[in-house]
Design a protein around this motif. Structure first.
Motif, mmCIF file in Angstrom:
data_model
loop_
_atom_site.group_PDB
_atom_site.id
_atom_site.type_symbol
_atom_site.label_atom_id
_atom_site.label_comp_id
_atom_site.label_asym_id
_atom_site.label_seq_id
_atom_site.Cartn_x
_atom_site.Cartn_y
_atom_site.Cartn_z
ATOM 1 N N ALA A 82 0.836 -1.204 0.000
ATOM 2 C CA ALA A 82 0.000 0.000 0.000
ATOM 3 C C ALA A 82 0.873 1.257 0.000
ATOM 4 C CB ALA A 82 -0.940 -0.006 1.204
ATOM 5 N N ILE A 83 1.898 1.304 0.866
ATOM 6 C CA ILE A 83 2.687 2.537 0.906
ATOM 7 C C ILE A 83 3.575 2.677 -0.326
ATOM 8 C CG2 ILE A 83 2.635 2.732 3.440
ATOM 9 C CD1 ILE A 83 5.537 1.893 3.481
ATOM 10 N N LEU A 84 3.869 1.573 -1.006
ATOM 11 C CA LEU A 84 4.667 1.650 -2.246
ATOM 12 C C LEU A 84 3.770 1.727 -3.475
ATOM 13 C CD1 LEU A 84 7.349 -1.046 -1.339
ATOM 14 C CD2 LEU A 84 7.676 1.445 -1.390
ATOM 15 N N GLU A 85 2.469 1.833 -3.249
ATOM 16 C CA GLU A 85 1.487 1.885 -4.339
ATOM 17 C C GLU A 85 1.675 0.714 -5.301
ATOM 18 O OE1 GLU A 85 2.503 5.849 -5.436
ATOM 19 O OE2 GLU A 85 0.901 6.713 -4.206
ATOM 20 N N GLN A 86 1.862 -0.472 -4.709
ATOM 21 C CA GLN A 86 1.966 -1.744 -5.450
ATOM 22 C C GLN A 86 3.218 -1.846 -6.317
ATOM 23 O OE1 GLN A 86 -0.450 -3.680 -4.321
ATOM 24 N NE2 GLN A 86 -1.555 -1.944 -3.442
ATOM 25 N N ARG A 87 4.143 -0.905 -6.167
ATOM 26 C CA ARG A 87 5.369 -0.998 -6.975
ATOM 27 C C ARG A 87 6.397 -1.881 -6.272
ATOM 28 N NH1 ARG A 87 6.908 5.145 -7.547
ATOM 29 N NH2 ARG A 87 6.166 5.064 -5.395
ATOM 30 N N THR A 88 7.276 -2.485 -7.074
ATOM 31 C CA THR A 88 8.369 -3.285 -6.516
ATOM 32 C C THR A 88 9.523 -2.354 -6.161
ATOM 33 O OG1 THR A 88 7.699 -5.110 -7.915
ATOM 34 C CG2 THR A 88 9.895 -5.227 -6.989
ATOM 35 N N ALA A 89 10.184 -2.622 -5.037
ATOM 36 C CA ALA A 89 11.242 -1.721 -4.561
ATOM 37 C C ALA A 89 12.485 -2.515 -4.172
ATOM 38 C CB ALA A 89 10.739 -0.938 -3.349
ATOM 39 N N LYS A 90 13.577 -1.779 -3.992
ATOM 40 C CA LYS A 90 14.719 -2.340 -3.276
ATOM 41 C C LYS A 90 14.518 -1.977 -1.810
ATOM 42 C CE LYS A 90 18.052 -2.366 -7.013
ATOM 43 N NZ LYS A 90 19.030 -1.599 -7.812
ATOM 44 N N ILE A 91 14.735 -2.901 -0.912
ATOM 45 C CA ILE A 91 14.627 -2.596 0.517
ATOM 46 C C ILE A 91 16.042 -2.472 1.068
ATOM 47 C CG2 ILE A 91 13.676 -3.256 2.749
ATOM 48 C CD1 ILE A 91 11.583 -4.917 1.344
ATOM 49 N N ILE A 92 16.361 -1.306 1.591
ATOM 50 C CA ILE A 92 17.724 -1.025 2.040
ATOM 51 C C ILE A 92 17.630 -0.370 3.414
ATOM 52 C CG2 ILE A 92 19.868 0.192 1.499
ATOM 53 C CD1 ILE A 92 19.038 0.078 -1.455
ATOM 54 N N ALA A 93 18.322 -0.945 4.401
ATOM 55 C CA ALA A 93 18.174 -0.387 5.743
ATOM 56 C C ALA A 93 19.271 -0.836 6.694
ATOM 57 C CB ALA A 93 16.813 -0.795 6.327
ATOM 58 N N ASN A 94 19.605 0.070 7.589
ATOM 59 C CA ASN A 94 20.366 -0.259 8.791
ATOM 60 C C ASN A 94 19.307 -0.491 9.860
ATOM 61 O OD1 ASN A 94 22.051 -0.334 11.005
ATOM 62 N ND2 ASN A 94 22.470 1.875 10.997
ATOM 63 N N LEU A 95 18.937 -1.751 10.037
ATOM 64 C CA LEU A 95 17.726 -2.065 10.798
ATOM 65 C C LEU A 95 17.897 -1.917 12.304
ATOM 66 C CD1 LEU A 95 16.632 -5.329 8.931
ATOM 67 C CD2 LEU A 95 15.545 -3.087 8.776
ATOM 68 N N PRO A 96 16.806 -1.564 12.989
ATOM 69 C CA PRO A 96 16.817 -1.682 14.454
ATOM 70 C C PRO A 96 16.941 -3.176 14.798
ATOM 71 C CG PRO A 96 14.619 -1.029 13.641
ATOM 72 C CD PRO A 96 15.531 -1.065 12.462
ATOM 73 N N TYR A 97 17.989 -3.529 15.559
ATOM 74 C CA TYR A 97 18.336 -4.943 15.703
ATOM 75 C C TYR A 97 17.275 -5.777 16.405
ATOM 76 C CZ TYR A 97 22.925 -3.877 13.861
ATOM 77 O OH TYR A 97 23.950 -3.494 13.039
ATOM 78 N N ASN A 98 16.515 -5.157 17.297
ATOM 79 C CA ASN A 98 15.554 -5.972 18.044
ATOM 80 C C ASN A 98 14.395 -6.473 17.189
ATOM 81 O OD1 ASN A 98 14.769 -3.322 17.824
ATOM 82 N ND2 ASN A 98 13.603 -3.324 19.739
#
Ligand code: SAH
Length: 277
Positions: A108-124
Motif C-alpha cells: 500500500a505505501i509503495l502503491e503496489q510498486r516493486t522496490a529495493k529494501i535497504i536499511a540499517n535495521l533496528p536490531y531488536n
C-alpha cells in the motif's frame, strides 16, 4: 540540483537526536559506509527504495544522491522532523512515513510498486522484518541490502551441519539467495553497539518459492528440540505419512534437523502442503 546538504552532525545537534536505546538507535554517520551500501545494493537513478528506520538520514542521503526515490518509515518523530530538511535538496524524491515498520502494509505505501529494501535495521526487530519481507517475495522487492548484527547474518547464511544453521537459515535461503556484502566493527556506529554488524544482500531466488508457510511449520517442529531425531519431532506434523515423506526427501528418521539441507526441507514442505491442501 543542489546537493550541498548540511552536515549530518549539524542536523543531529539542531534536532537534538541523542540516540534512544529503546529504538535500537545506532547511527551511521560515515559517508564512505553509507555510499558503499548504496553502491553494493546497485542503487541507480530511477530506483524505488524502501528504507526502514532512516534515523538522522545518513543512508537516506546516499540513496537520494544515487538518484533513487525513497519511501522511508521511521518511528521516532524527532527523526521524521529532521528528515524534512532533505526535501528542499531532493524535491519529490523522499516520502517519510511516521510509523512502526512491523505494522506497515508495504504494497500500500509503495502503491503496489516493486522496490529495493535497504536499511540499517533496528536490531531488536530485524529478523521479524526480514521474514515478513521474504514471505512477500518478488511482488515486494527486487533486492534487499540489510544491516544485521553479525551473529544474525551468520545464522542467515549458515549451511547445514553447522552450529548457526537453523530456521532463519532455511527460510532465508529458500526465499532468496543471501550473500554477505561486508562486516563493520562497533565503532562504525554512533553510539557503538556491543557487537559487530554485517550487511547482507538478498537477491530473488531463481524460482519464486511456494509453501513458505509449510516450511515455517515444519522447521518449527524440527528445530523445537534440536537434538531430537526427526522421526520423533516430525511425527506430529506428518502422522502416518511420515516414513513416506522422509523417504521422498532422502532423509533418515534418525537424523537431526541441523543435518538436513534447505532443499530437503523444501521437499518436506511441498509434501506437507500437498497433504493439507
Ligand atoms: N538508518 C539510520 C538509523 C539506524 S538505527 C542510520 O543508519 O544512521 C535504527 C532506526 O530505526 C532508528 O532511527 C529508529 O528510530 C528506527 N526504528 C526503531 N524501531 C522502529 C520501528 N518499529 N519502525 C520504524 N523505525 C524504527
Amino acid at each position: 540540483m543542489m546537493t550541498n546538504t548540511p552536515p549530518l552532525k549539524e542536523i543531529i545537534d539542531e534536532f537534538d537526536l541523542g540516540a534512544k536505546k529503546s529504538l535500537g538507535q545506532h547511527f551511521l554517520l560515515d559517508l564512505n559506509i553509507t555510499h558503499k551500501i548504496a553502491r553494493l545494493a546497485g542503487v541507480e537513478a530511477g530506483d524505488l527504495v524502501l528504507e526502514i528506520g532512516p534515523g538522522p538520514g545518513g543512508l537516506t542521503r546516499a540513496l537520494l544522491a544515487a538518484g533513487a526515490e525513497v519511501v522511508a518509515v521511521e518511528r521516532d518523530a524527532r527523526c521524521v522532523a529532521a528528515l524534512e530538511t532533505l526535501h528542499e535538496f531532493y524535491p519529490g524524491k523522499l516520502c517519510v512515513i511516521e510509523g512502526d515498520a512491523l505494522s506497515i502494509n508495504e504494497p500500500a505505501i509503495l502503491e503496489q510498486r516493486t522496490a529495493k529494501i535497504i536499511a540499517n535495521l533496528p536490531y531488536n526487530i530485524s529478523t521479524e522484518l526480514l521474514i515478513k519481507w521474504l514471505k512477500q517475495g518478488n511482488m515486494l522487492w527486487s533486492r534487499m541490502a540489510l544491516m544485521f548484527q553479525k551473529e544474525v547474518a551468520d545464522r542467515i547464511l549458515a549451511v547445514s551441519g553447522t552450529k548457526a544453521y537453523g530456521r532463519l537459515s532455511i527460510i532465508s535461503q529458500a526465499a532468496s539467495t543471501p550473500a554477505r556484502a561486508f562486516d563493520l566493527p562497533p565503532q562504525a556506529f554512533t553510539p557503538p553497539p556491543k557487537v559487530s554488524s554485517s550487511v547482507v544482500l538478498f537477491d530473488p531466488p531463481a524460482v519464486q518459492p511456494k509453501n513458505l508457510d509449510a516450511l515455517e511449520h515444519i522447521t518449527r517442529a524440527a528445530f523445537s528440540q534440536r537434538r531430537k531425531m526427526l522421526r520423533t519431532s516430525l511425527k506430529p506434523v506428518f502422522g502416518d505419512r511420515l516414513e513416506k515423506a522422509l523417504d521422498a526427501a532422502g532423509v533418515r528418521g534418525t537424523q537431526r534437523a541441523e543435518e538436513i539441507s534447505v532443499d530437503q526441507f523444501k521437499t518436506l514442505a511441498a509434501l506437507y502442503a500437498d497433504k493439507t491442501s
